[in-house]
Design an enzyme around this catalytic site. Structure first.
Site, mmCIF file in Angstrom:
data_model
loop_
_atom_site.group_PDB
_atom_site.id
_atom_site.type_symbol
_atom_site.label_atom_id
_atom_site.label_comp_id
_atom_site.label_asym_id
_atom_site.label_seq_id
_atom_site.Cartn_x
_atom_site.Cartn_y
_atom_site.Cartn_z
ATOM 1 C CG HIS A 72 -2.167 -0.831 0.991
ATOM 2 N ND1 HIS A 72 -3.371 -0.551 1.580
ATOM 3 C CD2 HIS A 72 -2.377 -1.910 0.215
ATOM 4 C CE1 HIS A 72 -4.277 -1.439 1.183
ATOM 5 N NE2 HIS A 72 -3.694 -2.286 0.364
ATOM 6 C CE LYS A 298 3.576 3.276 13.365
ATOM 7 N NZ LYS A 298 3.355 2.650 12.083
ATOM 8 C CE1 TYR A 384 -1.674 4.063 9.204
ATOM 9 C CE2 TYR A 384 -0.395 2.924 7.516
ATOM 10 C CZ TYR A 384 -1.531 3.024 8.300
ATOM 11 O OH TYR A 384 -2.526 2.078 8.195
HETATM 12 P P1 RFL Z 1 0.343 -11.618 21.592
HETATM 13 O O1 RFL Z 1 -0.019 -11.691 20.170
HETATM 14 O O2 RFL Z 1 -0.730 -11.257 22.569
HETATM 15 O O3 RFL Z 1 0.948 -13.039 21.986
HETATM 16 C C1 RFL Z 1 1.188 -13.397 23.313
HETATM 17 C C2 RFL Z 1 1.083 -14.901 23.411
HETATM 18 O O4 RFL Z 1 1.368 -15.295 24.746
HETATM 19 C C3 RFL Z 1 0.395 -16.242 25.161
HETATM 20 N N1 RFL Z 1 0.310 -16.172 26.636
HETATM 21 C C4 RFL Z 1 0.883 -17.078 27.460
HETATM 22 N N2 RFL Z 1 1.626 -18.161 27.210
HETATM 23 C C5 RFL Z 1 2.060 -18.876 28.276
HETATM 24 N N3 RFL Z 1 1.765 -18.546 29.563
HETATM 25 C C6 RFL Z 1 1.024 -17.468 29.855
HETATM 26 N N4 RFL Z 1 0.757 -17.136 31.116
HETATM 27 C C7 RFL Z 1 0.551 -16.675 28.768
HETATM 28 N N5 RFL Z 1 -0.194 -15.553 28.676
HETATM 29 C C8 RFL Z 1 -0.322 -15.276 27.397
HETATM 30 C C9 RFL Z 1 -0.862 -15.815 24.460
HETATM 31 O O5 RFL Z 1 -1.808 -16.873 24.351
HETATM 32 C C10 RFL Z 1 -0.322 -15.387 23.110
HETATM 33 O O6 RFL Z 1 -0.287 -16.428 22.188
HETATM 34 O O7 RFL Z 1 1.565 -10.629 21.860
HETATM 35 P P2 RFL Z 1 2.858 -10.272 20.924
HETATM 36 O O8 RFL Z 1 3.490 -11.504 20.405
HETATM 37 O O9 RFL Z 1 3.631 -9.305 21.716
HETATM 38 O O10 RFL Z 1 2.246 -9.555 19.643
HETATM 39 C C11 RFL Z 1 1.662 -8.289 19.739
HETATM 40 C C12 RFL Z 1 0.490 -8.183 18.771
HETATM 41 O O11 RFL Z 1 -0.310 -9.349 18.835
HETATM 42 C C13 RFL Z 1 -0.360 -6.974 19.128
HETATM 43 O O12 RFL Z 1 0.450 -5.839 19.354
HETATM 44 C C14 RFL Z 1 -1.368 -6.582 18.065
HETATM 45 O O13 RFL Z 1 -2.141 -7.635 17.610
HETATM 46 C C15 RFL Z 1 -2.244 -5.518 18.697
HETATM 47 N N6 RFL Z 1 -3.492 -5.417 18.019
HETATM 48 C C16 RFL Z 1 -3.506 -4.775 16.847
HETATM 49 N N7 RFL Z 1 -2.350 -4.210 16.386
HETATM 50 C C17 RFL Z 1 -2.333 -3.585 15.214
HETATM 51 O O14 RFL Z 1 -1.259 -3.116 14.817
HETATM 52 N N8 RFL Z 1 -3.488 -3.496 14.463
HETATM 53 C C18 RFL Z 1 -4.674 -4.061 14.883
HETATM 54 O O15 RFL Z 1 -5.665 -4.012 14.186
HETATM 55 C C19 RFL Z 1 -4.720 -4.719 16.110
HETATM 56 N N9 RFL Z 1 -5.857 -5.297 16.564
HETATM 57 C C20 RFL Z 1 -4.674 -6.000 18.539
HETATM 58 C C21 RFL Z 1 -5.844 -5.944 17.778
HETATM 59 C C22 RFL Z 1 -4.707 -6.639 19.800
HETATM 60 C C23 RFL Z 1 -5.864 -7.210 20.317
HETATM 61 N N10 RFL Z 1 -5.810 -7.774 21.648
HETATM 62 C C24 RFL Z 1 -4.564 -7.940 22.328
HETATM 63 C C25 RFL Z 1 -6.913 -8.081 22.441
HETATM 64 C C26 RFL Z 1 -7.007 -6.536 18.254
HETATM 65 C C27 RFL Z 1 -7.034 -7.186 19.516
HETATM 66 C C28 RFL Z 1 -8.326 -7.811 19.946
HETATM 67 C C1 PHB Z 2 -6.593 -3.988 10.404
HETATM 68 O O1 PHB Z 2 -7.001 -4.792 11.262
HETATM 69 O O2 PHB Z 2 -6.613 -4.260 9.185
HETATM 70 C C2 PHB Z 2 -6.095 -2.661 10.828
HETATM 71 C C3 PHB Z 2 -6.232 -2.270 12.150
HETATM 72 C C4 PHB Z 2 -5.781 -1.025 12.540
HETATM 73 C C5 PHB Z 2 -5.203 -0.176 11.609
HETATM 74 C C6 PHB Z 2 -5.056 -0.574 10.296
HETATM 75 C C7 PHB Z 2 -5.504 -1.823 9.909
HETATM 76 O O3 PHB Z 2 -4.803 1.068 11.964
#
Ligand code: RFL
Ligand code: PHB
Length: 389
Positions: A72, A298, A384
């Site tokens: 993108h 991020k 971004y």
């Molecule tokens: P993760 O992905 O949460 O992975 C952590 C892993 O640790 C496991 N865990 C354990 N394992 C053993 N013992 C325990 N006591 C444990 N406790 C937890 C969990 O099951 C999991 O598998 O963290 P990591 O690797 O640091 O990655 C970070 C990203 O996942 C996170 O920053 C993003 O996904 C945040 N986030 C989003 N970021 C974006 O940039 N765009 C988004 O659209 C976006 N949507 C989101 C999100 C985070 C969400 N969360 C945390 C609820 C949407 C959601 C719903």
């Molecule tokens: C996505 O889930 O595709 C997503 C979430 C947050 C953003 C951009 C994309 O800011």
């Protein structure tokens, strides 16, 4: 069992770290609370910065991402009923972002890990405990299938997300936490329908924020701002599509294709940082140490940059017997984290609906300035696509 680095959590942070260490010849074991199917079923981030793309390549797992991911070159900002494009390459010396879902990133890394024959223990529930990380011989204990297990290691990497065991194991006096909770969440819907537009649309409207994103040319991800106390059960697919439509401009409204949801959930918005990120032989990385609201996309990218710094510190320790990289890990990572925290907070405050007409008029003035000032557009684009490591 004995390993060099015991990693808690098989999210993007843990899997990336495991792969980078393996490539450098450093033995590691991952212990994960959930099953692999559960981890792969979580729908989260969608936008990868160049840093993350390069890290996937470095891990040797970039092929499918380059084949199926969407490059993108800009985003659109919608306010006062009209859309304005922010062009990344012209504002950032040619930089772009990659749209490729976190689910796919995780799948690619899990497959590479399995192919390399690296140990991953899934489905241990809440049984993981951390021991002796203040000394030189830390241990990880967990229970699986009714049996107790212990892993002796040189280092523990806490990659277990916001609700994990790692940060919670640090003595309260040794850690400082900074937090901001926003009074709203994002209701997200995933559907197999073509995206309304070929780039992401971030919309600031009188009904609240909306985001049109995608996973592919046939799969869309949409979000609408909802009050914090809203329940997903109160939102039928039809109610979601109607609300999204009302937050779009006439052209997008016309083009929106709706369909049954594959997934629908509400995520609260939070900013959070824990300092420092290293305690003796325990290092935190990713969501275990910090959370950003998703507005700036991020979260996943910050997890990647933490892991890059942490892996290089650990590699330096084993190859050169030098502690310099690990000693600087927390400071280096936090410098980048706070800049992403600032950007995510700023973009969240700019784009969402808050009570009060004065605030809305100021937001509109800033958006107008943003799209007409080269300096302001550059600041948005630069952040971004991702600041330099
Ligand atoms: P993760 O992905 O949460 O992975 C952590 C892993 O640790 C496991 N865990 C354990 N394992 C053993 N013992 C325990 N006591 C444990 N406790 C937890 C969990 O099951 C999991 O598998 O963290 P990591 O690797 O640091 O990655 C970070 C990203 O996942 C996170 O920053 C993003 O996904 C945040 N986030 C989003 N970021 C974006 O940039 N765009 C988004 O659209 C976006 N949507 C989101 C999100 C985070 C969400 N969360 C945390 C609820 C949407 C959601 C719903
Ligand atoms: C996505 O889930 O595709 C997503 C979430 C947050 C953003 C951009 C994309 O800011």
């Amino acid at each position: 069992m004995r390993t060099q680095v015991a990693i808690i959590g098989a999210g993007p942070a843990g899997l990336l770290l495991g792969q980078l260490l393996f490539k450098a010849g450093i033995d590691n074991v991952i212990v994960e609370r959930q099953t692999s199917e559960y981890v792969l079923g979580r729908i989260r981030a969608g936008v990868l910065e160049q840093v993350m793309v390069e890290l996937m390549d470095e891990c040797g797992v970039g092929a499918r991402m380059h084949r199926e991911g969407l490059v993108h070159e800009g985003i659109e900002l919608l306010f006062k009923g009209a859309r304005h494009r922010i062009d990344f390459p012209s504002l950032t010396h040619g930089k772009t972002v990659m749209v490729y879902g976190q689910t796919e990133v995780t799948r690619d890394l899990m497959e590479a890990r399995a192919a390399a024959g690296l140990a991953t223990v899934y489905d241990v529930g809440d049984t993981v405990s951390l021991h002796d990380f203040e000394g030189t011989a830390p241990k990880l204990r967990y229970r699986k299938d009714g049996q107790s297990h212990e892993i002796e290691c040189d280092f523990i990497a806490g990659c277990d997300g916001f609700h994990g065991a790692s940060r919670a194991s640090v003595p309260k006096g040794a850690i400082r936490e900074y937090e901001k909770i926003y009074p709203f969440g994002w209701l997200g819907l995933l559907a197999d329908v073509p995206p309304v537009f070929h780039e992401l649309i971030y919309a600031h409207t009188e009904r609240g924020f909306a985001l049109c994103s995608m996973r592919s040319a046939t799969r869309s991800r949409y979000y609408v701002q909802v009050p914090l106390e809203e329940k997903v059960e109160n939102w039928s697919d039809e109610a979601f599509w109607n609300e999204l439509r009302r937050r779009l401009d006439p052209e997008a409204r016309e083009r929106l294709v709706t369909g049954p949801s594959l997934e629908k959930s509400i995520a609260p918005l939070r900013s959070f940082v824990a300092e420092p990120m290293r305690f003796g032989r325990l290092c935190l990385a990713g969501d275990a140490a910090h959370i950003v609201p998703p507005t700036g996309a991020k979260g996943l990218n910050l997890a990647a940059s933490d892991v890059k710094y942490l892996a290089s510190g650990l590699i330096e320790h084993y190859r050169e017997r030098s502690s310099v990289g690990l000693d600087h890990y927390s400071d280096r990572a936090l410098r980048r984290i706070w800049k992403a925290e600032r950007f995510s907070w700023w973009f969240t405050m700019l784009m969402h609906k808050f009570p009060g007409d004065f605030d809305r008029k100021v937001q509109e003035a800033e958006l107008d300035y943003l799209v007409h000032s080269n300096a302001a557009s550059t600041a948005l684009a630069e952040n971004y696509v991702g600041l330099r490591l």
